[in-house]
Design a protein around this motif. Sequence first.
Motif, PDB file in Angstrom:
ATOM      1  N   MET A  47       0.766  -1.099  -0.126  1.00 42.12           N
ATOM      2  CA  MET A  47      -0.079   0.092  -0.048  1.00 42.12           C
ATOM      3  C   MET A  47       0.984   1.278  -0.109  1.00 42.12           C
ATOM      4  SD  MET A  47      -2.033   1.566   2.835  1.00 42.12           S
ATOM      5  CE  MET A  47      -1.143   2.969   3.238  1.00 42.12           C
ATOM      6  N   ASN A  48       1.846   1.056   0.798  1.00 41.04           N
ATOM      7  CA  ASN A  48       2.824   2.370   0.846  1.00 41.04           C
ATOM      8  C   ASN A  48       3.403   2.508  -0.489  1.00 41.04           C
ATOM      9  OD1 ASN A  48       2.531   3.397   3.438  1.00 41.04           O
ATOM     10  ND2 ASN A  48       4.026   1.581   4.295  1.00 41.04           N
ATOM     11  N   ILE A  51       0.501   3.777  -3.269  1.00 36.97           N
ATOM     12  CA  ILE A  51      -0.122   5.289  -3.160  1.00 36.97           C
ATOM     13  C   ILE A  51       0.748   6.282  -3.657  1.00 36.97           C
ATOM     14  CG2 ILE A  51      -2.135   4.770  -1.768  1.00 36.97           C
ATOM     15  CD1 ILE A  51      -0.468   5.968   0.595  1.00 36.97           C
ATOM     16  N   VAL A  52       2.107   5.880  -3.931  1.00 33.59           N
ATOM     17  CA  VAL A  52       3.387   6.950  -4.195  1.00 33.59           C
ATOM     18  C   VAL A  52       3.597   6.411  -5.707  1.00 33.59           C
ATOM     19  CG1 VAL A  52       5.280   7.784  -3.890  1.00 33.59           C
ATOM     20  CG2 VAL A  52       3.947   7.291  -1.749  1.00 33.59           C
ATOM     21  N   ALA A 167       1.120  14.110  -3.930  1.00 35.95           N
ATOM     22  CA  ALA A 167       1.632  13.015  -2.925  1.00 35.95           C
ATOM     23  C   ALA A 167       2.244  13.488  -1.673  1.00 35.95           C
ATOM     24  CB  ALA A 167       2.565  12.282  -3.877  1.00 35.95           C
ATOM     25  N   VAL A 168       2.796  14.564  -1.663  1.00 38.25           N
ATOM     26  CA  VAL A 168       3.537  15.133  -0.549  1.00 38.25           C
ATOM     27  C   VAL A 168       3.126  16.268  -0.111  1.00 38.25           C
ATOM     28  CG1 VAL A 168       5.849  15.396   0.483  1.00 38.25           C
ATOM     29  CG2 VAL A 168       5.609  13.826  -1.461  1.00 38.25           C
ATOM     30  N   ASP A 171      -0.233  17.251   1.754  1.00 39.09           N
ATOM     31  CA  ASP A 171      -0.359  16.485   3.304  1.00 39.09           C
ATOM     32  C   ASP A 171       0.100  17.340   4.142  1.00 39.09           C
ATOM     33  OD1 ASP A 171      -1.945  14.476   2.083  1.00 39.09           O
ATOM     34  OD2 ASP A 171      -0.232  12.941   2.519  1.00 39.09           O
ATOM     35  N   GLY A 172       1.101  18.126   3.663  1.00 43.14           N
ATOM     36  CA  GLY A 172       1.992  18.943   4.474  1.00 43.14           C
ATOM     37  C   GLY A 172       1.354  20.261   4.773  1.00 43.14           C
ATOM     38  N   ARG A 203      -5.577   6.443   0.375  1.00 41.87           N
ATOM     39  CA  ARG A 203      -4.906   6.108   1.894  1.00 41.87           C
ATOM     40  C   ARG A 203      -5.917   5.682   2.664  1.00 41.87           C
ATOM     41  NH1 ARG A 203      -3.392   9.086   5.189  1.00 41.87           N
ATOM     42  NH2 ARG A 203      -3.798  10.938   4.097  1.00 41.87           N
ATOM     43  N   LEU A 207      -6.755   2.590   5.119  1.00 41.49           N
ATOM     44  CA  LEU A 207      -6.602   2.839   6.433  1.00 41.49           C
ATOM     45  C   LEU A 207      -7.939   2.174   7.025  1.00 41.49           C
ATOM     46  CD1 LEU A 207      -5.376   6.410   7.331  1.00 41.49           C
ATOM     47  CD2 LEU A 207      -4.134   4.315   7.288  1.00 41.49           C
TER      48      LEU A 207
ATOM     49  N   LEU B 375      -4.201  11.628   8.470  1.00 43.99           N
ATOM     50  CA  LEU B 375      -3.084  11.755   7.569  1.00 43.99           C
ATOM     51  C   LEU B 375      -1.875  10.388   7.910  1.00 43.99           C
ATOM     52  CD1 LEU B 375      -2.208  15.470   7.738  1.00 43.99           C
ATOM     53  CD2 LEU B 375      -2.720  14.243   5.830  1.00 43.99           C
ATOM     54  N   MET B 376      -2.362   9.639   8.830  1.00 46.36           N
ATOM     55  CA  MET B 376      -1.606   8.653   8.908  1.00 46.36           C
ATOM     56  C   MET B 376      -1.050   7.517   7.732  1.00 46.36           C
ATOM     57  SD  MET B 376      -2.251   5.794  11.994  1.00 46.36           S
ATOM     58  CE  MET B 376      -3.889   5.543  11.492  1.00 46.36           C
ATOM     59  N   ARG B 377      -0.008   7.311   7.770  1.00 44.53           N
ATOM     60  CA  ARG B 377       0.806   6.403   6.513  1.00 44.53           C
ATOM     61  C   ARG B 377       0.998   7.282   5.568  1.00 44.53           C
ATOM     62  NH1 ARG B 377       1.133   1.241   8.287  1.00 44.53           N
ATOM     63  NH2 ARG B 377      -0.325   0.462   9.609  1.00 44.53           N
ATOM     64  N   SER B 378       0.865   8.570   5.593  1.00 50.57           N
ATOM     65  CA  SER B 378       0.924   9.369   4.339  1.00 50.57           C
ATOM     66  C   SER B 378       2.737   9.589   4.258  1.00 50.57           C
ATOM     67  CB  SER B 378       0.283  10.919   4.481  1.00 50.57           C
ATOM     68  OG  SER B 378       1.181  11.723   4.032  1.00 50.57           O
ATOM     69  N   LEU B 379       2.944   9.970   3.016  1.00 54.09           N
ATOM     70  CA  LEU B 379       4.407   9.934   2.639  1.00 54.09           C
ATOM     71  C   LEU B 379       5.063  10.968   3.382  1.00 54.09           C
ATOM     72  CD1 LEU B 379       6.886   8.904   1.026  1.00 54.09           C
ATOM     73  CD2 LEU B 379       6.011  10.378  -0.665  1.00 54.09           C
ATOM     74  N   PHE B 380       4.190  12.341   3.503  1.00 58.78           N
ATOM     75  CA  PHE B 380       4.915  13.597   4.280  1.00 58.78           C
ATOM     76  C   PHE B 380       5.011  13.128   5.796  1.00 58.78           C
ATOM     77  CE2 PHE B 380       4.197  17.351   6.606  1.00 58.78           C
ATOM     78  CZ  PHE B 380       5.035  18.246   5.948  1.00 58.78           C
ATOM     79  N   ILE B 381       4.061  12.437   6.161  1.00 61.79           N
ATOM     80  CA  ILE B 381       4.239  12.158   7.707  1.00 61.79           C
ATOM     81  C   ILE B 381       5.526  11.245   7.791  1.00 61.79           C
ATOM     82  CG2 ILE B 381       3.132  11.028   9.440  1.00 61.79           C
ATOM     83  CD1 ILE B 381       1.892  13.369   9.093  1.00 61.79           C
TER      84      ILE B 381
END
Lengths: 260, 410
Positions: A47-48, A51-52, A167-168, A171-172, A203, A207, B375-381
């Motif tokens: 999964m990790n 999703i990327v 992707a990044v 979320d930030g 994601r 989850l 946001l769990m398991r997100s790449l950013f995290i």
Amino acid sequence: MFKILKYSFFDLVRSRWSYVYFLFYLALASVLLFLNHDLSKAVITLMNVIIVLVPLIGTIFGVMYYYNSKEFTELLLAQPIKRSSIFLGQYFGVAVSLSLSLLLGIGIPFLLYGLFESDAIWDFSLLLLTGVFLTFIFTAIAFNISLSNENKIKGFGYAVMMWLFLAVIYDGLFLLSLVMFEDYPLDKLSLIGTMLNPVDLSRTLILLKLDISALLGYTGAVFKQFFGTNVGLFLSIGVLCIWVIVPVLRIVAKAKKKDF
Amino acid sequence: MKQLFLIVSLVLLSLSAYSKKIEVRENGKISSIKEAILLAHDFDTIVVKSGKYKEYGIKVDKPLTIIGENFPVIDGELKGEIITVIADHVTLDGLFIINVGTSYTSDYAAVRVVKSKHFLIQNLVLEKLFFGIYLEKSSHGKVFHNKIIGEAVEEYSSGNGIHLWYCKNIEVDQNIVTHVRDGIYLEFSNFCTITNNESLNNIRYGLHFMFSNDDVYRGNTFAKNGAGVAVMFSKRIEMYENIFQENWGSASYGLLLKEINDSKIIGNTFETNTIGINIEGSNRILYKDNIFRSNGWAIKVRGACYTNEFINNQFLSNSFDVSYNSKLNDNVFDSNYWSKYAGYDLDKDGIGDVPFRPVKLFSYIVNRTPETIVLMRSLFIDIIDFSEKVSPVFTPDELQDLHPLMKRIR
């Protein structure tokens, strides 16, 4: 449309990159299973990766295919074929062949490992489902970007930026806004924020299966309804469908108006 | 002379020890337990034949043995308490007790033991009850192999399965308690052993104790309870080989420790709970050989917890292994197995060469802003977790397992 789809599809299936993509997943899944001996753990790791990586590959493949087959597209445009069927055919050709690489690449090792006897089958099918959705979404977005940009370099740049953002960076910013507004009720905002990004959405979908015990730790009626029942699952899948349909419609609209 | 005295005393002793058998039959000469108790002498045995007895307010005021044959039904018709034991040396065995009255002013129980010693309550089946087995200021008794099935819906209108209040030296063994308010409840009860019980699907706690010191809990299963297991304000508690499972919800814990000191928690299994162990104000506790599997939070440390030791535990795929809400740490984590550990072991001694930091930055963020859990398991995290791991700023930097194990302990 189907003729073009078939042509694009077989063109891609014969190409080296499809094989590389397929072999990559095949190797990844086999190695994971070989090292782990644990299906559900392998699902989490995959999964990790998915999703990327799936959005990245979908984006780059989509852009690349569009620009590479541009001359052929122009040739097709000279024929009495509907524009929408040319572009949709190409789009589905790319998306279907990528999805096929993903499905077979991950599916074969898991099947050989005895997926049907394990209870990870639902998690696994959810994983494949989100993988396919992400492929379709990001290929569509890539086609949108390349249709709007004549310049190859610019198109590529935008596409990669878009991937990086979703992707990044997204979320930030999302995290930052949640922390900044922590004094306010945030459960609706956080769910809406998730819906607005297909990567986050997929994601969350996974989850729901894997980390449900942690997700239920938060007190919030909206959260509870979303994560505690099937509402979350169906809503997420629904929104993912919208994420496919809207860019595809834009491809059609854009292709109709575009001046070649 | 001496011999004669001995013989006489022996004869007297055997006479007094000789116990009569009284039979209670539905349509017999003696048709109610109350009547039988009235007729019985001390140390007699009352045998209740199978059938249905509509009785409540049965007072056992002599040392008697009451045995049911093929589970006779004692129906309280929702009128009040059913059996009250106020004598020592009472045995209750093999009865099926139903329909205890519900009251908001007094705690009606299916079986209540008041100020008695050396009692044995075994093989009872209790259904449709308010309180199940209620022990009050009693000691040296045993509650063995009973089955308590409640129908609790709301906390305020339901009672507890096995309730101990000001008791001492009680053994609670192999009971099954479901669908009541608190499965097993102890208050001011010391030196009790709670073993091999199953407490499932209760609407509040599976096990709940307060102000109860020196108790031992071994081999129990607590699963799917509304709020898990809560233990508070007690000292010298020992918990061995219990199983805490599937306690889900925002206020649900596998095990909630509040003001527990000098205790041992060894060899327990915590599986798929929202929070495995929630620790608050608890000191000098040894956590050893426990298994934490697939919990939301394996261990959540809330504060004021000092000199606890976590040794040889196994943390397997929990969403968060350890969560802290402060930078201060006085607890020791050593030689645990962490499934998230990604270090190496060059000298092949089975111990990782790089220390493991169980507290992630993300768990700190989630503590502050719970909504960020999406946001769990997100790449950013993952990226910010990694940077925090390299140089800790928000999480306690001395909190680390210096000897993480490379392989699971089997």
